[in-house]
Design an enzyme around this catalytic site. Structure first.
Site, mmCIF file in Angstrom:
data_model
loop_
_atom_site.group_PDB
_atom_site.id
_atom_site.type_symbol
_atom_site.label_atom_id
_atom_site.label_comp_id
_atom_site.label_asym_id
_atom_site.label_seq_id
_atom_site.Cartn_x
_atom_site.Cartn_y
_atom_site.Cartn_z
ATOM 1 C CE LYS A 59 -1.900 1.900 3.956
ATOM 2 N NZ LYS A 59 -1.626 3.344 3.943
ATOM 3 C CG ASN A 60 2.370 2.767 3.585
ATOM 4 O OD1 ASN A 60 1.191 3.103 3.387
ATOM 5 N ND2 ASN A 60 2.839 2.525 4.794
ATOM 6 C CB CYS A 117 -4.641 6.479 10.685
ATOM 7 S SG CYS A 117 -5.284 5.111 9.721
ATOM 8 N NE ARG A 159 -0.236 10.719 10.246
ATOM 9 C CZ ARG A 159 -0.566 9.631 9.545
ATOM 10 N NH1 ARG A 159 -1.766 9.106 9.656
ATOM 11 N NH2 ARG A 159 0.305 9.068 8.739
ATOM 12 C CG ASP A 164 2.275 1.557 9.659
ATOM 13 O OD1 ASP A 164 2.024 2.402 10.532
ATOM 14 O OD2 ASP A 164 2.433 1.853 8.449
ATOM 15 N NE ARG A 219 -7.140 4.508 5.010
ATOM 16 C CZ ARG A 219 -6.267 5.072 5.830
ATOM 17 N NH1 ARG A 219 -6.598 5.368 7.066
ATOM 18 N NH2 ARG A 219 -5.047 5.379 5.419
HETATM 19 C C1 UD1 Z 1 4.149 6.794 6.885
HETATM 20 C C2 UD1 Z 1 3.172 5.652 6.653
HETATM 21 C C3 UD1 Z 1 2.491 5.287 7.976
HETATM 22 C C4 UD1 Z 1 3.545 4.968 9.026
HETATM 23 C C5 UD1 Z 1 4.589 6.080 9.127
HETATM 24 C C6 UD1 Z 1 5.750 5.707 10.032
HETATM 25 C C7 UD1 Z 1 2.481 6.024 4.368
HETATM 26 C C8 UD1 Z 1 1.401 6.442 3.427
HETATM 27 N N1 UD1 Z 1 2.189 6.101 5.676
HETATM 28 O O1 UD1 Z 1 3.394 7.890 7.376
HETATM 29 O O2 UD1 Z 1 1.662 4.166 7.742
HETATM 30 O O3 UD1 Z 1 2.935 4.810 10.283
HETATM 31 O O4 UD1 Z 1 5.134 6.373 7.824
HETATM 32 O O5 UD1 Z 1 6.392 4.573 9.563
HETATM 33 O O6 UD1 Z 1 3.548 5.610 3.967
HETATM 34 N N2 UD1 Z 1 6.877 14.204 11.361
HETATM 35 C C9 UD1 Z 1 7.155 15.504 11.660
HETATM 36 N N3 UD1 Z 1 7.157 16.416 10.628
HETATM 37 C C10 UD1 Z 1 6.903 16.055 9.343
HETATM 38 C C11 UD1 Z 1 6.626 14.709 9.055
HETATM 39 C C12 UD1 Z 1 6.616 13.799 10.081
HETATM 40 O O7 UD1 Z 1 7.400 15.858 12.803
HETATM 41 O O8 UD1 Z 1 6.931 16.917 8.454
HETATM 42 C C13 UD1 Z 1 6.871 13.192 12.445
HETATM 43 C C14 UD1 Z 1 5.489 12.561 12.653
HETATM 44 O O9 UD1 Z 1 4.687 13.320 13.504
HETATM 45 C C15 UD1 Z 1 5.873 11.210 13.236
HETATM 46 C C16 UD1 Z 1 7.220 10.886 12.550
HETATM 47 O O10 UD1 Z 1 7.722 12.128 12.062
HETATM 48 O O11 UD1 Z 1 6.101 11.324 14.612
HETATM 49 C C17 UD1 Z 1 7.141 9.910 11.423
HETATM 50 O O12 UD1 Z 1 6.193 10.369 10.460
HETATM 51 P P1 UD1 Z 1 6.317 9.991 8.903
HETATM 52 O O13 UD1 Z 1 7.419 8.999 8.724
HETATM 53 O O14 UD1 Z 1 6.354 11.233 8.125
HETATM 54 O O15 UD1 Z 1 4.936 9.263 8.672
HETATM 55 P P2 UD1 Z 1 4.011 9.347 7.387
HETATM 56 O O16 UD1 Z 1 4.852 9.522 6.170
HETATM 57 O O17 UD1 Z 1 2.899 10.289 7.634
#
Ligand code: UD1
Length: 428
Positions: free
Chosen positions: A22-23, A117, A122, A305, A397
């Protein structure tokens, strides 16, 4: 409103074939926007998150030919819009990848903030930091992220937090930028690598994906490609945890065992036997599980996850396990549902103290997000009696054909239609 009805307690035996990741799919499909030729993408999981991405692509003018349920041919030559409203983006987190992809294509993106989610806050500050480093001016205008550049120019970007989303989004924006972009402290997840491999198959010049320094030398043109998405590491892990909790002997097919290393290690520590083959793993469990501690971390650490699924089986293990959530602020909302089934778990901030119980009791429970829903399916499969799971749209999803896959290994599971009480069904 539909529900899963699971009559649990059956041992699981046979094999389950894992779908595409999915990701990876939700990053690779928007990446096609960077190319004017037709791309053929194979092994796309048939799940609702992917449907949302496809609908967004169609709504801005992409032409999409369905070859079969897992293969699409996509041509984005006639895409003429860089604007996406919240009606288009609010259903999922990965809609944020359209900011990087549209910026990379048009030097402009006006995209409403993503949904997805609820694990607490986020933010997308690291994505924006990356776009700005490439020369874009990013403002919030009328509840839209508006990113605009005269020209994108490569730059060095250090991510203050390891972020999958920021790494992917910056890669999308930088692939056709002028010169060299370096992402330091980049995420190393398999789907980050898969996106880079796909972009390189179109003629991009990306090195280092899978390490914490990714170097992207901008190219002028990306050409067509035929590409098959990697298998879903989390779907595989979920079924492995299901066999561990319910007991049984199941071969999980079409996986890359290297992507499952941390999951295999933790399941082994919990008393599960796992044999690794080239493209499959066999999971054997007699349900005699033992406690083990868990800390979720960015790849190659244990994936967040998989935390709800693993916590569920630890709630049935002998002894006390400490589960620390190292990625998200609020990823234990599902615990209350497990407690309804008889689990003995106390949550303190980002730590759960899991005291194993001999068995759960069947109960009506409610999915609070995608992986939480998967965890409840595991709990119900491991529990004698009939459990009902509602809010299954979350589960759908991310899991293709979950009912069929589980039925094939002996689970007693069905999906039932439940009419929405707020809608009047008029029989004509
Ligand atoms: C992706 C995955 C999600 C998974 C997550 C962590 C997809 C579509 N989703 O989510 O299923 O749980 O990786 O493996 O691939 N953060 C910041 N600033 C930012 C971005 C992130 O502080 O600009 C923080 C977030 O709050 C969190 C951490 O970094 O604590 C990791 O987030 P991130 O790796 O970005 O997760 P997603 O890409 O949203």
């Amino acid at each position: 409103m539909d529900k899963y009805i699971i009559n649990g307690g059956n041992y699981l035996n046979g094999s389950i074939k894992i779908s595409g990741a999915k990701n990876a799919a939700v990053a690779i499909l928007p990446a096609v926007l960077l190319c004017d030729e037709t791309c053929r993408i194979e092994n796309i999981p048939c799940i609702s998150d992917v449907n949302l991405i496809i609908n967004i692509l169609k709504s801005i003018g992409s032409s999409i030919k369905v070859i079969n349920k897992n293969t699409l041919e996509i041509n984005c030559k006639n895409v003429g819009s860089y604007t996406l409203s919240s009606a288009q983006t609010s259903g999922m987190r990965a809609s944020s990848y359209f900011i990087g992809a549209l910026l990379g294509r048009f030097n402009r993106a006006r995209v409403a903030p993503p949904g997805g989610c609820d694990f607490g806050v986020r933010p997308i500050d690291q994505h924006i930091k990356g776009f700005e480093a490439l020369g874009a001016r990013v403002i919030y205008d009328n509840a839209m992220v508006d990113a605009k550049a005269t020209e994108l120019v490569g730059s060095s970007i250090y991510l203050d937090k390891v972020s999958v989303g920021a790494t992917i989004n910056i890669m999308l924006a930088a692939v056709k930028a002028k010169g060299l972009t370096i992402i330091e402290n980049a995420a190393k997840e398999p789907h980050v690598v898969d996106l880079a491999t796909f972009l390189n198959s179109m003629g991009a010049d990306i090195m280092g994906a899978g390490t914490n320094v990714i170097k992207i030398r901008g190219v002028d043109y990306l050409h067509s490609s035929t590409y098959s998405i990697i298998p879903d590491q989390i779907e595989a892990g979920t079924y492995m945890a299901a066999v561990a909790a319910a007991g049984g002997n199941v071969v999980i097919e079409n996986v890359i065992p290297k992507h499952l290393e941390s999951i295999i290690s933790k399941l082994t520590e919990a008393g599960v036997t796992i044999e690794e083959y080239e493209e499959s793993v066999r999971v054997v469990s007699d349900k005699k599980l033992v406690a083990t501690n868990l800390l979720t971390m960015p790849h190659p650490g244990f994936p967040t996850d998989m935390q709800p699924q693993m916590t569920t089986l630890l709630a049935l293990a002998d002894g006390v396990s400490i589960v620390n959530e190292g990625v998200w602020d609020n990823r234990f909302r599902y615990i209350n549902q497990l407690i309804l089934m008889g689990a003995d778990i106390t949550v303190d901030g980002k730590t759960a103290i899991v005291k194993g119980v001999k068995h759960f009791n069947s109960a009506p429970v409610c999915a609070t997000d995608l992986r939480a829903g998967a965890a409840l399916v595991i709990a119900a499969l491991a529990t004698e009696g009939v459990s009902e799971i509602s809010n299954i749209h979350y589960i759908e999803r991310g899991y293709e054909d979950i009912i069929e896959k589980l039925k094939n290994v002996g689970a007693d599971i069905k999906r039932i239609y439940v009419p929405d009480p707020n809608k009047v069904d008029i029989a004509l």
